[in-house]
Scaffold this active site. Structure first.
Site: not given
Lengths: 154, 154, 154, 154
Positions: D33-34
């Site tokens: 994820d980010a």
């Protein structure tokens, strides 16, 4: 299956007609990847959520439909273009509209944009043409779309 | 962006040439949906895993590459066709090969088939043409693919 | 780390107090698996969406927060219980509330129920205790939660 | 359901006994994820893949099992701890072993570590205790685990 030149559609394509169904989708951690943007495959989830809500808006509940008709929609083809990245916390608007229809399949045109209020403006992020077919749920074999359903969709 | 007729490729297309890179992928619960088959968006994950392993096979580790060059690959376009369903526990083989290449993007052709040993035989499940571009990771702006990388890919 | 007996909480636990934040979540195809129900790992996404919206409701935007403080929340521990299945098209309500808090972590209690209007009633589907810590985004090393943030959360 | 102190298990816990089943899992873009690390809910997928392969290793194919017995395993409870982040391209080893078993459920202990050859060494990333129950697939109601299955598992 040649790829076409990836041109951003003209403004009148990017700004959907007022009557086009659109559905708000928020970007969460689950949607992003290590590049910091939305993982590309997750746009397919966004498009499917908007398509599902568009069907619901037309009075079509897919779980009920399956119980009543024994059929479900499945995706047969998709053409996807990605123009700009979306990031965590971005608010999107995703549209759905029939592009063409037949007896056993429908082609749906869908756009994903940033919502009008966002700092970057209503940027077009991605567009898709998605062909969905109708199959018997038990066998997954193609079948004719029920008449009642075609009427609701037109 | 018209959709082309969804014809299953001829047998010689379905049976990849021996030199084409292919990667085994098993179908788990996470990959399926309530229709009993693999959720369509998950094929994009399968294609990306095979593409990543094909790059690794060519000596290209994406995390290292990012640290060394500041660049990453992103998907710009995809054309997907789905022919047959895959189900829980199915073993797949997914191929990756360059279809065409330019200075800022590559088009990769990928096929997903059931593995040869499966009861249904090496059925073609899905095929894709995926255009990937090279961008600066910090800005996500397009850039020219580094020469060393182009050489490794050709 | 012994497992406790999986008892369904008493009614007053299942029916959240009026002031508890709750967020509506619809079940789509992407959320289900071949058993016909929501894939268990997807409840973690539902819980995270509700937690994110609860933070937003308190004025905390995680992307902004990261840009301003250099920190992000990460999950350190989770205890999950699953009571009843959810299915395609089900409408859920997911709550979030602080169970306890310290200088470097918070424990959030979350419940997922069917929405009151559903045919099966507001059945409790799953509950979770999730401990989230605060880390520096660049190093992913633990840090003290900023005071301003603790005030917003209390 | 109090949370216990999140202590990293002693080395002899982190280094699984030779006879413990372990399964290699590679981290792809889809898993991150980010924050740059593996999204926490995706460890549940990793644990499930390893559990599935452990069952297969014991001669248990879940799709066949469902066709033969009408039953499936479902997760009833899970306790998860996350110690260190995993990143893109990391190679993991995920174990599965029975911690305790009853007539209607099993508790499985699972560890996710970096593979021995990785630059950071065989760091423990996450551990889980997962209770799985046996249900009738059609009704999702609990049932006794078939004797033949219990024998294969012990």
């Amino acid at each position: 299956m040649p790829l076409e030149t990836g041109t951003v559609p003209a403004t009148d394509g990017a700004q959907a007609a007022p009557e086009v169904f659109s559905w708000p989708i928020r970007v969460y951690w689950e949607d992003t990847d290590a590049s910091g943007q939305v993982f590309w495959a997750n746009y397919l989830k966004f498009f499917e959520r908007a398509r599902t809500e568009w069907l619901r808006h037309l009075g079509i509940e897919q779980q009920q439909l399956r119980e009543q008709t024994g059929g479900i929609f499945v995706v047969g083809q998709a053409q996807l273009e990605f123009f700009e990245p979306a990031r965590l916390d971005d608010q999107l608007l995703v549209t759905a509209a029939v592009a063409s229809s037949g007896r056993a399949s429908l082609t749906i045109r869908q756009l994903a944009r940033l919502a009008p209020g966002s700092a970057r403006g209503p940027v077009l992020l991605s567009q898709a043409l998605i062909r969905i077919g109708w199959v018997q749920a038990a066998s997954l074999r193609p079948a004719r779309i029920p008449n009642r359903l075609l009427e609701q969709l037109s």
